[in-house]
Enzyme design. Structure first.
Site, PDB file in Angstrom:
ATOM      1  N   LEU A  32       0.810  -4.447 -15.604  1.00  0.00           N
ATOM      2  CA  LEU A  32       1.648  -5.642 -15.727  1.00  0.00           C
ATOM      3  C   LEU A  32       1.130  -6.810 -14.888  1.00  0.00           C
ATOM      4  O   LEU A  32       0.595  -6.630 -13.800  1.00  0.00           O
ATOM      5  CB  LEU A  32       3.085  -5.312 -15.304  1.00  0.00           C
ATOM      6  CG  LEU A  32       3.760  -4.185 -16.097  1.00  0.00           C
ATOM      7  CD1 LEU A  32       5.204  -4.008 -15.616  1.00  0.00           C
ATOM      8  CD2 LEU A  32       3.736  -4.454 -17.597  1.00  0.00           C
ATOM      9  N   GLU A  34       1.875 -11.458 -14.414  1.00  0.00           N
ATOM     10  CA  GLU A  34       2.938 -12.474 -14.449  1.00  0.00           C
ATOM     11  C   GLU A  34       3.386 -12.818 -15.880  1.00  0.00           C
ATOM     12  O   GLU A  34       4.518 -13.224 -16.089  1.00  0.00           O
ATOM     13  CB  GLU A  34       2.484 -13.745 -13.726  1.00  0.00           C
ATOM     14  CG  GLU A  34       2.619 -13.651 -12.215  1.00  0.00           C
ATOM     15  CD  GLU A  34       4.043 -13.323 -11.762  1.00  0.00           C
ATOM     16  OE1 GLU A  34       4.991 -13.995 -12.202  1.00  0.00           O
ATOM     17  OE2 GLU A  34       4.205 -12.368 -10.977  1.00  0.00           O
ATOM     18  N   HIS A  36       3.688 -10.669 -18.439  1.00  0.00           N
ATOM     19  CA  HIS A  36       4.706  -9.661 -18.770  1.00  0.00           C
ATOM     20  C   HIS A  36       6.011  -9.974 -18.033  1.00  0.00           C
ATOM     21  O   HIS A  36       7.098  -9.893 -18.609  1.00  0.00           O
ATOM     22  CB  HIS A  36       4.259  -8.261 -18.317  1.00  0.00           C
ATOM     23  CG  HIS A  36       3.054  -7.714 -19.031  1.00  0.00           C
ATOM     24  ND1 HIS A  36       1.866  -7.497 -18.383  1.00  0.00           N
ATOM     25  CD2 HIS A  36       2.875  -7.315 -20.312  1.00  0.00           C
ATOM     26  CE1 HIS A  36       0.993  -6.984 -19.239  1.00  0.00           C
ATOM     27  NE2 HIS A  36       1.567  -6.870 -20.419  1.00  0.00           N
ATOM     28  N   GLU A 149       3.660 -15.061 -27.036  1.00  0.00           N
ATOM     29  CA  GLU A 149       2.861 -15.779 -28.036  1.00  0.00           C
ATOM     30  C   GLU A 149       1.366 -15.552 -27.818  1.00  0.00           C
ATOM     31  O   GLU A 149       0.556 -15.922 -28.647  1.00  0.00           O
ATOM     32  CB  GLU A 149       3.182 -17.286 -27.976  1.00  0.00           C
ATOM     33  CG  GLU A 149       4.555 -17.597 -28.516  1.00  0.00           C
ATOM     34  CD  GLU A 149       4.867 -19.078 -28.539  1.00  0.00           C
ATOM     35  OE1 GLU A 149       4.090 -19.871 -27.969  1.00  0.00           O
ATOM     36  OE2 GLU A 149       5.903 -19.428 -29.119  1.00  0.00           O
ATOM     37  N   GLN A 154       0.981 -10.747 -33.753  1.00  0.00           N
ATOM     38  CA  GLN A 154       1.844  -9.583 -33.525  1.00  0.00           C
ATOM     39  C   GLN A 154       3.322  -9.988 -33.550  1.00  0.00           C
ATOM     40  O   GLN A 154       4.153  -9.303 -34.145  1.00  0.00           O
ATOM     41  CB  GLN A 154       1.488  -8.956 -32.174  1.00  0.00           C
ATOM     42  CG  GLN A 154       2.498  -7.982 -31.619  1.00  0.00           C
ATOM     43  CD  GLN A 154       2.011  -7.339 -30.329  1.00  0.00           C
ATOM     44  OE1 GLN A 154       1.123  -6.496 -30.370  1.00  0.00           O
ATOM     45  NE2 GLN A 154       2.557  -7.730 -29.196  1.00  0.00           N
TER      46      GLN A 154
HETATM   47  P1  AMP Z   1       0.787  -5.659 -23.775  1.00  0.00           P
HETATM   48  O1  AMP Z   1       1.154  -4.877 -22.546  1.00  0.00           O
HETATM   49  O2  AMP Z   1      -0.548  -6.286 -23.728  1.00  0.00           O
HETATM   50  O3  AMP Z   1       1.080  -4.896 -25.042  1.00  0.00           O
HETATM   51  O4  AMP Z   1       1.809  -6.880 -23.787  1.00  0.00           O
HETATM   52  C1  AMP Z   1       3.204  -6.697 -23.770  1.00  0.00           C
HETATM   53  C2  AMP Z   1       3.868  -7.991 -24.100  1.00  0.00           C
HETATM   54  O5  AMP Z   1       3.515  -8.986 -23.138  1.00  0.00           O
HETATM   55  C3  AMP Z   1       3.435  -8.534 -25.471  1.00  0.00           C
HETATM   56  O6  AMP Z   1       4.567  -9.090 -26.133  1.00  0.00           O
HETATM   57  C4  AMP Z   1       2.435  -9.597 -25.102  1.00  0.00           C
HETATM   58  O7  AMP Z   1       2.311 -10.622 -26.057  1.00  0.00           O
HETATM   59  C5  AMP Z   1       3.031 -10.130 -23.814  1.00  0.00           C
HETATM   60  N1  AMP Z   1       2.005 -10.797 -23.026  1.00  0.00           N
HETATM   61  C6  AMP Z   1       0.790 -10.307 -22.678  1.00  0.00           C
HETATM   62  N2  AMP Z   1       0.088 -11.240 -22.010  1.00  0.00           N
HETATM   63  C7  AMP Z   1       0.866 -12.346 -21.946  1.00  0.00           C
HETATM   64  C8  AMP Z   1       0.699 -13.657 -21.402  1.00  0.00           C
HETATM   65  N3  AMP Z   1      -0.421 -14.014 -20.800  1.00  0.00           N
HETATM   66  N4  AMP Z   1       1.717 -14.532 -21.538  1.00  0.00           N
HETATM   67  C9  AMP Z   1       2.859 -14.184 -22.175  1.00  0.00           C
HETATM   68  N5  AMP Z   1       3.080 -12.972 -22.711  1.00  0.00           N
HETATM   69  C10 AMP Z   1       2.104 -12.069 -22.608  1.00  0.00           C
END
Ligand code: AMP
Length: 281
Positions: A32, A34, A36, A149, A154
């Site tokens: 995780l 910032e 997330h 976003e 996705q």
């Molecule tokens: P992940 O753990 O990569 O599957 O991401 C979990 C959620 O966090 C997904 O909805 C991602 O789009 C979101 N997320 C990942 N990186 C960012 C970011 N830099 N800014 C905003 N949301 C993010």
């Protein structure tokens, strides 16, 4: 923060939540950052209870090595979630999500947006994503679910999935969180070498340039040519740069004034694949 590592214990908690209470859910794969946490904070703010899941979903990885090397920083993740007062962490193993560890994909009839960009370069990726999110939604039964976003395609797929499945869940898209130098936060960034980490800021620079070019009346072709040319002098490998309609992801040949557009980019920094996007104009 309560932590549940199986469906049974999670259900025990979930069934004692009053039906009029709102549950906000953030599915993640851990490591995780910032970005997330911005989703988690929103889920806390807008709901009576917040639930975060950490599950590295095997069915969405077309690249086995990427799956095997997916970062795991669980202790740090738990501390981060505790520091923002998240209510529940759901930490299932594969068996809890895929009974008997049978990695079965649910067949969905999406509109075609699952085949382009990420779908084209990561075959079956979105089948795996939609399957795991559907299975998690069945278990968590959230009122609202939060998606970044950063993974814009996705986000649209999940919107389609809840409509197809008639799930009464509000899907909320959240802005991209960036490092101070512009690189979109990603769990994969920690795998970048020092050199590639420095070079990776070029991705957002290119998106900003594309955005600037739209405001100075350049055509989509001109923007694409410019971005492709810039990457020919970079150590980063451009996989795709595309301009699409914002809501439908329809291929855009020329800008029309009534429509909204977004630019999407995928790049290899050595072996690490990075994606980003920006709303144009
Ligand atoms: P992940 O753990 O990569 O599957 O991401 C979990 C959620 O966090 C997904 O909805 C991602 O789009 C979101 N997320 C990942 N990186 C960012 C970011 N830099 N800014 C905003 N949301 C993010």
């Amino acid at each position: 923060m309560k932590t549940f590592d199986n469906n049974r214990s999670f259900n025990e908690w979930r069934k004692n939540i009053d039906t009029n209470k709102k549950v906000g859910f953030v599915p993640t794969m851990g490591a995780l950052h910032e970005g997330h946490i911005s989703l988690v904070k929103k889920a806390i703010e807008e709901n009576d209870y917040s639930v975060v899941s950490i599950f590295v979903n095997p069915t969405q990885f077309n690249n086995k090595e990427d799956f095997a090397k997916y970062p795991n920083t669980l202790e740090k993740d738990i501390k981060l979630l505790q520091s923002v007062n998240c209510d529940v962490l759901f930490l299932p193993n594969s068996n809890e999500i895929y009974p008997n560890n049978e990695l079965k994909i649910i067949p969905f009839s999406f509109s075609g947006i699952e085949k382009i960009m990420e779908g084209e370069f990561r075959p079956n990726h979105f089948d795996g994503v939609a399957t795991v999110v559907k299975l998690l939604f069945d278990r968590i039964k959230p009122t609202r679910a939060y998606f970044g976003e950063k993974d814009y395609q996705q986000l649209l797929i999940i919107n389609e999935m809840v409509k197809l499945e008639k799930m009464p869940i509000e899907i909320i898209g959240m802005p991209i969180f960036r490092e101070s130098d512009g690189l979109a936060m990603s769990s994969r960034n920690m795998r970048l070498s020092k050199e590639f980490r420095k070079e990776a800021t070029f991705i957002y620079d290119c998106l900003l340039l594309a955005k600037k070019m739209t405001t100075t009346n350049h055509s989509i072709d001109e923007i694409k040519t410019k971005i492709n040319k810039l990457f020919s002098n970079s150590t980063l490998n451009l996989e795709y740069f595309e301009v699409r309609e914002n809501n439908s992801l329809k291929f855009a040949k020329e800008f029309e004034s009534a429509e909204k557009y977004r630019a999407f980019i995928s790049v290899y920094a050595g072996e690490i694949r990075l994606i980003d996007n920006i709303e144009l104009f």
